[in-house]
Design an enzyme around this catalytic site. Structure first.
Site, PDB file in Angstrom:
ATOM      1  N   PRO A 161     -47.552 -23.419  35.917  1.00  0.00           N
ATOM      2  CA  PRO A 161     -47.218 -22.703  34.679  1.00  0.00           C
ATOM      3  C   PRO A 161     -46.624 -23.650  33.653  1.00  0.00           C
ATOM      4  O   PRO A 161     -45.914 -24.600  33.999  1.00  0.00           O
ATOM      5  CB  PRO A 161     -46.189 -21.662  35.143  1.00  0.00           C
ATOM      6  N   CYS A 162     -46.911 -23.381  32.370  1.00  0.00           N
ATOM      7  CA  CYS A 162     -46.515 -24.324  31.322  1.00  0.00           C
ATOM      8  C   CYS A 162     -45.122 -24.040  30.774  1.00  0.00           C
ATOM      9  O   CYS A 162     -44.749 -24.589  29.740  1.00  0.00           O
ATOM     10  CB  CYS A 162     -47.534 -24.282  30.188  1.00  0.00           C
ATOM     11  N   ASN A 163     -44.333 -23.215  31.444  1.00  0.00           N
ATOM     12  CA  ASN A 163     -43.026 -22.835  30.908  1.00  0.00           C
ATOM     13  C   ASN A 163     -42.149 -24.028  30.556  1.00  0.00           C
ATOM     14  O   ASN A 163     -41.382 -23.970  29.595  1.00  0.00           O
ATOM     15  CB  ASN A 163     -42.279 -21.961  31.929  1.00  0.00           C
TER      16      ASN A 163
END
Length: 593
Positions: free
Chosen positions: A551-553
């Site tokens: 995930p690119c969080n």
């Protein structure tokens, strides 16, 4: 991402067409601040129709150098006006600082531009200063949902500064791109300018580099090159992997003339099966992609924007050891524009909304308060609203991917519309106790199936009897859906995914598509230690593909508080991917002996 539009008078000039120079190349030079006349002259001097863009650019820089060497006050004025600054501001700055203090003039112009921009925002009646007024938050722990905490932090300038760009660099780019440009468009411009500015630095002889000192300031976009050039590699240090302006990787289906080979071959140690494929957000903090590459056999990333495959942008980088020849697109091909993908919006789409592509699909959507405020603002006018109101509306439309669903009515995308744009089957994320909130969150963190399938298509002739896949942190099964749509039989899929909602979605897809292979799921990546991996490989005869993403969080530009790079809670899964991949490849070598 919406594509930047260029003035037709400059980009479609018959003179340039006759010379065989592409509109895109000419637009790039104009965007850097060079005049049409200067570009035409440079093309003539570098070979006409046979000119190479890099030679044209070098000649243009030389022109700038000679111009600045003999500049008078009028030439200084022309120089800054050519960069896009208003004439009255340029004259005011020169009167205050003199025509020789270029750095002071530049700083003054940037200050004037910022003051003017902030002054314009005071008249905005669509935007809000409330912390959560424009935001429908989907998850308290999803930092990507904090895109709109306050009007000051939400400005494009602040967003770019948070992405590690300097204030000066960001302000110039905003001024040049226009006030209605999105963050993605401004980042595109900065990356193009960086590549032009750093071109000489990539090819500099070490003994001829200028000594750095504290008195030297960052060069502006149109300053001439200062260093000699000679070939070098883009991996000289961790700052030299720049995003290309046009993210087409090694080629995309709708631009067959731009197919290319790897600039740097895959090293022998990484060649051949088991194949691996890793995806992450393209616009990561400085040095992140160099770190990712260094952990994956120094393979350079393939940057691709999914706008070339569907009606929505999704800028991602992929590091893999797959072949790149003979790729093909899955059928049926996805709709390539918004109104083709969402035909019911066509009736209500105003002529002044010129979007054909949506921006990147995120995990958050606009609130009802915002869309109602826009409706009320538009209903004040019988015909087209004033230009300023149009700009305000378009800013929100681009930011939140709003679409027209009625007269003066805008709405965020529904989950099923996001599924369609991302290449998933209808209702892929629906049902099974999965909330609407989880649907948005899962879709926002997923692969774009058509893009990934194009890359994986080379596996079909290699595995006619089916494939064995180790799937790491791929969310709702974008890799598995891509293989299914390619009609590559999945004999074994070992999936590692912490989200229960995502595991339910993958399991439902597996059952509904009547997969005949084995699906084995792990919740915790820590359970997949070296011994477990080797046991799985002994049991199933190894793996053919290790596919993953995180995930690119912790990497995406909008995540102000969690954009901490690869050490973040989510992005650190990359190091687990590397650990697992190394174990798989080591075990595979043993099994081949």
């Amino acid at each position: 991402m919406t594509e930047t539009s260029y003035g037709p008078a400059e980009t479609t000039s018959p003179n340039f067409i006759q010379k065989g120079i592409s509109d895109e190349a000419v637009a790039s030079f104009i965007e850097m601040g060079f005049s049409s006349e200067m570009i035409a002259r440079a093309i003539e001097e570098t070979g006409g129709a046979n000119s190479e863009p890099r030679m044209i650019l070098e000649t243009l820089f030389n022109y700038s150098a000679s111009t600045e060497a003999s500049s008078s006050k009028s030439k200084v004025i022309d120089h800054f006006i050519g960069m896009g600054f208003p004439e009255e501001n340029v004259i005011k700055a020169i009167q205050e600082y003199g025509d020789e203090n270029i750095d002071d003039i530049m700083n003054a112009l940037l200050t004037y531009a910022e003051v003017d921009r902030l002054g314009e925002t005071k008249d905005v009646n669509i935007n809000t200063t409330d912390d959560d007024d424009n935001l429908y938050s989907l998850s308290s722990d999803d930092d990507e949902d904090e895109l709109n905490n306050s009007s000051q932090e939400d400005s494009i300038l602040q967003a770019l500064i948070k992405m590690d760009y300097s204030r000066e660099e960001a302000a110039i780019a905003i001024e040049r791109c226009g006030e209605d440009a999105s963050v993605e468009e401004v980042v595109d411009f900065i990356c193009a300018a960086q590549m032009a500015r750093q071109f000489d630095e990539f090819f500099a002889e070490p003994d001829k580099k200028e000594p750095m000192n504290n008195s030297k300031k960052r060069r502006t976009y149109n300053e001439p090159p200062r260093r000699e050039r000679k070939p070098n590699t883009a991996m000289a240090n961790d700052q030299l992997i720049y995003l290309p302006k046009e993210m087409i990787g090694f080629g995309v289906p709708n631009r067959p003339g731009l197919m290319m080979n790897r600039a740097v071959p895959v090293p022998d140690i990484a060649c051949g099966p088991p194949f691996f494929y890793y995806e992450n957000v393209a616009m990561a903090p400085k040095g992140v992609w160099a770190t990712i590459s260094s952990h994956l056999y120094d393979i350079l990333p393939e940057f691709v924007d999914s706008k070339h495959f569907c009606a929505a942008a999704r800028k991602r980088g992929y590091i893999h050891n797959l072949p790149i020849q003979n790729r093909f697109q899955i059928q049926p091909q996805p709709h390539n524009t918004i109104q083709e993908a969402l035909p019911l919006t066509k009736r209500w789409w105003p002529s002044w909304d010129e979007r054909t592509k949506l921006n990147c699909l995120l995990t958050c959507i606009a609130s009802a308060k915002l869309t109602n405020r826009i409706r009320e603002a538009l209903e004040k006018y019988d015909g087209e609203p004033p230009l300023q109101v149009q700009k305000q509306v378009m800013y929100q439309c681009k930011k939140w991917n709003l679409v027209w669903v009625g007269k003066n009515k805008l709405a965020p995308l529904e989950p099923d519309e996001m599924e369609k744009l991302l290449g998933f089957p209808r209702d892929h994320t629906r049902g099974g106790g999965i909330s609407r909130t989880d649907r948005y969150k899962s879709l926002g963190n997923s692969f774009q199936v058509d893009t990934v399938a194009y890359h994986l298509s080379v596996l079909k002739p290699l595995f006619p009897n089916g494939i064995k896949v180790l799937s790491l942190f791929t969310g709702i099964g974008g890799g598995e859906v891509a293989l299914h749509r390619l009609q590559i039989r999945m004999n074994v899929v070992v999936s590692v995914e912490i989200s229960e909602a995502n595991r339910n979605i993958l399991r439902s897809f597996w059952e509904q598509t009547n997969q005949k292979g084995i699906l084995r799921e792990f919740k915790d990546v820590e359970k997949l230690d070296d011994n477990t991996i080797e046991q799985l490989m002994d049991e199933y005869g190894g793996f053919d593909l290790v596919i993953g993403g995180s995930p690119c969080n912790n990497l995406a530009g909008g995540n102000r508080h969690s954009r901490v790079g690869l050490e973040g809670e989510h992005s650190s899964l990359f190091f687990d991917y590397c650990r697992i991949l190394e174990t798989v490849r080591h075990k595979a070598r043993q099994m081949r002996k």
